[in-house]
Each structure stands twice: as structure tokens, then as C-alpha cells.
Design a protein around this motif. Structure first.
Motif, short mmCIF file in Angstrom:
data_model
loop_
_atom_site.label_atom_id
_atom_site.label_comp_id
_atom_site.label_asym_id
_atom_site.label_seq_id
_atom_site.Cartn_x
_atom_site.Cartn_y
_atom_site.Cartn_z
N ALA A 195 7.86 5.41 6.05
CA ALA A 195 6.64 4.59 5.92
C ALA A 195 5.45 4.57 6.92
CB ALA A 195 7.22 2.94 5.99
N ARG A 196 6.24 4.96 8.08
CA ARG A 196 5.17 5.29 9.27
C ARG A 196 4.53 6.51 9.18
NH1 ARG A 196 9.69 3.81 12.50
NH2 ARG A 196 9.73 5.85 13.38
N ARG A 197 5.23 7.60 8.54
CA ARG A 197 4.26 8.71 8.33
C ARG A 197 3.35 8.94 7.01
NH1 ARG A 197 6.74 10.45 12.76
NH2 ARG A 197 7.90 12.50 12.72
N ALA A 198 3.83 8.11 6.20
CA ALA A 198 2.90 8.15 4.86
C ALA A 198 1.48 8.12 4.96
CB ALA A 198 3.66 7.08 3.85
N ALA A 234 0.91 -1.25 0.23
CA ALA A 234 0.03 -0.08 -0.13
C ALA A 234 1.01 1.21 0.10
CB ALA A 234 -1.01 -0.09 1.08
N LEU A 235 2.01 1.19 0.40
CA LEU A 235 3.21 2.32 0.47
C LEU A 235 3.20 2.69 -1.07
CD1 LEU A 235 5.85 1.32 2.80
CD2 LEU A 235 4.54 3.16 3.00
N PHE A 236 3.18 1.73 -2.10
CA PHE A 236 3.58 2.35 -3.38
C PHE A 236 2.73 2.67 -4.37
CE2 PHE A 236 6.69 -0.77 -1.38
CZ PHE A 236 7.64 -0.02 -1.55
N GLU A 237 1.40 2.39 -4.02
CA GLU A 237 0.35 2.55 -5.04
C GLU A 237 -1.11 3.23 -4.18
OE1 GLU A 237 -1.23 -1.77 -4.64
OE2 GLU A 237 0.08 -1.33 -6.28
N GLY A 238 -2.04 3.91 -5.10
CA GLY A 238 -3.09 4.37 -4.54
C GLY A 238 -3.06 5.91 -4.54
N PRO A 239 -4.11 6.52 -4.05
CA PRO A 239 -4.22 7.99 -4.27
C PRO A 239 -3.16 8.43 -3.06
CG PRO A 239 -6.42 7.14 -3.64
CD PRO A 239 -5.36 5.85 -3.48
N VAL A 296 -1.16 15.53 -3.93
CA VAL A 296 -0.55 14.78 -4.96
C VAL A 296 -1.55 14.68 -6.09
CG1 VAL A 296 0.35 12.79 -5.83
CG2 VAL A 296 1.31 13.58 -3.77
N PRO A 297 -1.36 15.12 -7.40
CA PRO A 297 -2.49 14.95 -8.42
C PRO A 297 -2.40 13.59 -8.99
CG PRO A 297 -0.45 16.13 -9.14
CD PRO A 297 -0.23 15.91 -7.65
N SER A 298 -3.48 13.38 -9.58
CA SER A 298 -3.65 11.77 -10.15
C SER A 298 -2.62 11.25 -11.14
CB SER A 298 -4.79 11.48 -10.42
OG SER A 298 -5.41 12.32 -11.56
#
Length: 414
Positions: A190-193, A66-71, A225-227
């Protein structure tokens, strides 16, 4: 104004009369030029190199996907371009300034300069924590309003939580974004994301290639962050990256004979260059602002086993701690690691850069230091520019490399 430092070769002025009064966006720099030193190739790698054994191909013990993808997440080729997007989204530009720490890498400021924004420097303590009074004074000064404050977590060591909360409140009160630069602190990023992806006015940036054995990488987590994703690399770029990864891995394991210590009286001390300007450094390429990281790099990030990586980094850091304890010529900046800290490098403050730094470099020790820095008036930053060494403690160092490096440092700085 911090007085210009001098090397044995003197100080070169590349801007005419120096120092000069800067404009809103013009900065003065002191840059160490090692051209005359003839430093050899380091005997050990500064950053980790690719190894198949470091990967978990089944996905276990790897980072959360989940860190690497998504909104709220975007990938860039380097952290500096992720900072560019974070600053741009916050309003840094001709009508908005950036507040940056006096002790810094040029790539923290380059994105703001690329946006046409002014950079103002806040002071830091000897433990690299921000000076809140200095920040308040900058916010009260006349001129272009600040739109973002960048806060580095140096060497992977987390800034105090209470201080971060105070900075967040101060930023919110003044309409600024708080950009946490976790280029040295992937696990902290990773904790802050998750919070950064949903909370307005906050952003987190990381440089995964300093943590994983990948060829490039910069990640931005932010609700702003824009899409639209940055441009992806082509197949030829991916193949070239694979070749570079293989070559770096091979070189990292070619441990030639250590070089003997040179005689101090025969050392070349390089040159300190005084410069001024309002443009980004040569390290910043505008063409890369919208370039995504390599698919190969993201593949390595997603599949790296974290447990041995974290254990080895902490073990190597503690080896450095033990080696420098009691040395007369140096001190560990952070002798204690928090239980959840995963260090990037080992920061060592030395008493006498001339000749200690040059003896170590000529013997092949891998060292980084931020000796290309804007002049800010900070006494701590002026000292650390040449006195604070960044020594590798990454997971790919062998037992023999660590033994050689720690013994060499103990010998030179005894």
C-alpha cells in the motif's frame, strides 16, 4: 549443485539420471511428498477466515479506496497472475530471463515459465536479503538478457531501503524491471503502490487473501498496466465463494481436542522427489491469467478494519517470539519487528526437521514451509527448504489457539 536431500523413505527420481544439466529454461526441483505421512487437518487455520465483526461497513479505518481503482492497477484471482502480467510487461519470455531468489515459492517462477522465459537464481543471506554480488555475476554471464528481477519482502518484513535503492539502480542500468513481491506484505504494498503506478521500470504485486479474510485476490500496481481489465467472475462463482467463506469461518472456530504428540519412533517421514522440467507447476492455471478477483473479495478488502487487524497480527507475532526465546532446537528468524511492520507469518528456523517438523504436523500444528523448490546451489536456500517453518500469526487466531500452538512448539523444541 546442492546435493539431494534424503528422507527416511529415500529420494525418488522422476526424471531418469539425476542431477541433469539443465537447458536454458529447464529447472531441477526437490519436492517433499507427504502422502505417506497421513498428516491430520490442522487444529487452527493457516489464513484468516471471514468475520462480520472485522468489517467497517461505514468505511472508517478501512484501506484507502484509491488503492483499488484508477490507472496503473489491475486485479487478478491470485498474486501469481499479477506477477505474470508484471513479467510480461517487462519482456520476460524466450528473449528475456527472470532473476529470482534462491529461496522461493514455486509461484514466483511459474509465471516466467508460462511465458517461455528462463529463470536464474540469485543467492540470499541468512536474513533473506539479496546478495548483490550474486546478481551482478548473473548479469555478467553470457546468455539471454534478464528483463526482470523479483524481490520478495518475506513474511511482511521490508527489505532494507538502501538495498532496494541499489537494486533499483542496478535494474535501471541493465534495462530490467524491478518487481517487488509484496505477497507477504500488504501494508508495504500500500505504501509502495503510488510510486509504482507512475514510475517506469517498477511494479508492486500483492496477495490480499493472505492479509484480509477474502477468498482470493492478486493486485498489480504498475505504470505499464494496460487499461483492459481481466474477466470478471459470474454470479454463480460469487455465490460459491460466499458459501466457501461461510464454511471456512465455521471450521476455523471448531476447535476439537488437540492431538497428543506421537512417538518419534513411529513417524513417517515422507519422500523427497527429484524432478526437472520447463513448465509451470500444477499450482499455475493458464486459464486464470486474465481472471479478475471475486467481487466478494474486493468488497471484503475495501471494508476491513485495519487497526485491530494490525494490532492482533503484531501481538501474535510477539507471542511466538516470547515462546521460542531460549529454545535449544529453534530460533526466530526475525526476532524484532519494525514499528510499521505488519507480519504475514512467524518464520522459525529449526535445527532438526526430522523429527521436529513431523512431530508438530502430526499433533495438528498448522505449518507451511517451502519444501518444493528449484535447485539453485544456494546453501541458505537448501537449508531453509526444510528447516524454516512458516507459523500463523494472523488476526483470526483465538487466544486458545495461540496458547496451544506456542506451548506445543516450546515442548517439542525445548
Amino acid at each position: 549443485m546442492v546435493p539431494a536431500a534424503r528422507s527416511a523413505a529415500g529420494l525418488i527420481n522422476t526424471t531418469g539420471d539425476w542431477p541433469m544439466k539443465p537447458t536454458a529454461s529447464t529447472l531441477e526441483y526437490q519436492r517433499f511428498d507427504p502422502a505417506s505421512c497421513g498428516f491430520p487437518r490442522p487444529f487452527a487455520p493457516l489464513l484468516p477466515a471471514f468475520r462480520w465483526s472485522a468489517l467497517s461497513l461505514g468505511g472508517g479505518d478501512a484501506p484507502d479506496p484509491a488503492l483499488f481503482e484508477g490507472p496503473g492497477v489491475r486485479h487478478f484471482s491470485r498474486g501469481r497472475y499479477a506477477l505474470h502480467e508484471a513479467y510480461r510487461s517487462a519482456g520476460v519470455g524466450p528473449a528475456g530471463a527472470l532473476l529470482a531468489p534462491a529461496y522461493h515459492c514455486r509461484t514466483m517462477m511459474d509465471p516466467a515459465l508460462a511465458l517461455g522465459g528462463a529463470v536464474r537464481f540469485y543467492d540470499i543471506g541468512s536474513d533473506l536479503t539479496p546478495d548483490l554480488d550474486s546478481i551482478r555475476a548473473l548479469l555478467a554471464a553470457p546468455g539471454v538478457a534478464a528483463r526482470a528481477l523479483v524481490l520478495p519482502h518475506y513474511f511482511g518484513v521490508e527489505q532494507p531501503a538502501a538495498l532496494v535503492d541499489q537494486l533499483a539502480a542496478l535494474c535501471a542500468a541493465h534495462g530490467m524491471a524491478l518487481v517487488e513481491d509484496c505477497s507477504h506484505a500488504w501494508q508495504l504494498a500500500a505504501r509502495r503502490a503510488p510510486a509504482a503506478r507512475t514510475q517506469a521500470g517498477r511494479a508492486v504485486v500483492a496477495s490480499p487473501y493472505k492479509f484480509f479474510a477474502c477468498e482470493d485476490g492478486g493486485v498489480l500496481w504498475s505504470a505499464a498496466v494496460p487499461s483492459s481489465p481481466p474477466a470478471s467472475s459470474g454470479m454463480l462463482d460469487e455465490l460459491r465463494a460466499l458459501k466457501r467463506a461461510w464454511e471456512r469461518s465455521r471450521l476455523a472456530r471448531q476447535a476439537g481436542p488437540p492431538l497428543p504428540l506421537p512417538q518419534a519412533g513411529r513417524l513417517e517421514f515422507g519422500t523427497v522427489v527429484a524432478e526437472s522440467g520447463a513448465l509451470p507447476s500444477p499450482l499455475y492455471e493458464r486459464a486464470c491469467e486474465q481472471q479478475a478477483s471475486l467481487g466478494l473479495s474486493r468488497w471484503v478488502m475495501r471494508r476491513t478494519r485495519l487497526t485491530p487487524l494490525i494490532r492482533r497480527r503484531r501481538e501474535h507475532y510477539q507471542q511466538w517470539n516470547a515462546a521460542v526465546a531460549g529454545l535449544r532446537g529453534a530460533r526466530a528468524l526475525f526476532p524484532e519487528l519494525a514499528p510499521d511492520c505488519v507480519p504475514y507469518m512467524f518464520p522459525l528456523e529449526i535445527n532438526m526437521p526430522n523429527p521436529s517438523f513431523f512431530l508438530l504436523k502430526q499433533a495438528g500444528l498448522p505449518i507451511w514451509r517451502w519444501d518444493d523448490m528449484a535447485v539453485s546451489g544456494s546453501e541458505v536456500a537448501a537449508r531453509y527448504r526444510t528447516h524454516l517453518l512458516h507459523l500463523p500469526c494472523h488476526q483470526d487466531l483465538t487466544r486458545e489457539q495461540m496458547r496451544w500452538m506456542t506451548s506445543l512448539v516450546a515442548e517439542v523444541l525445548a
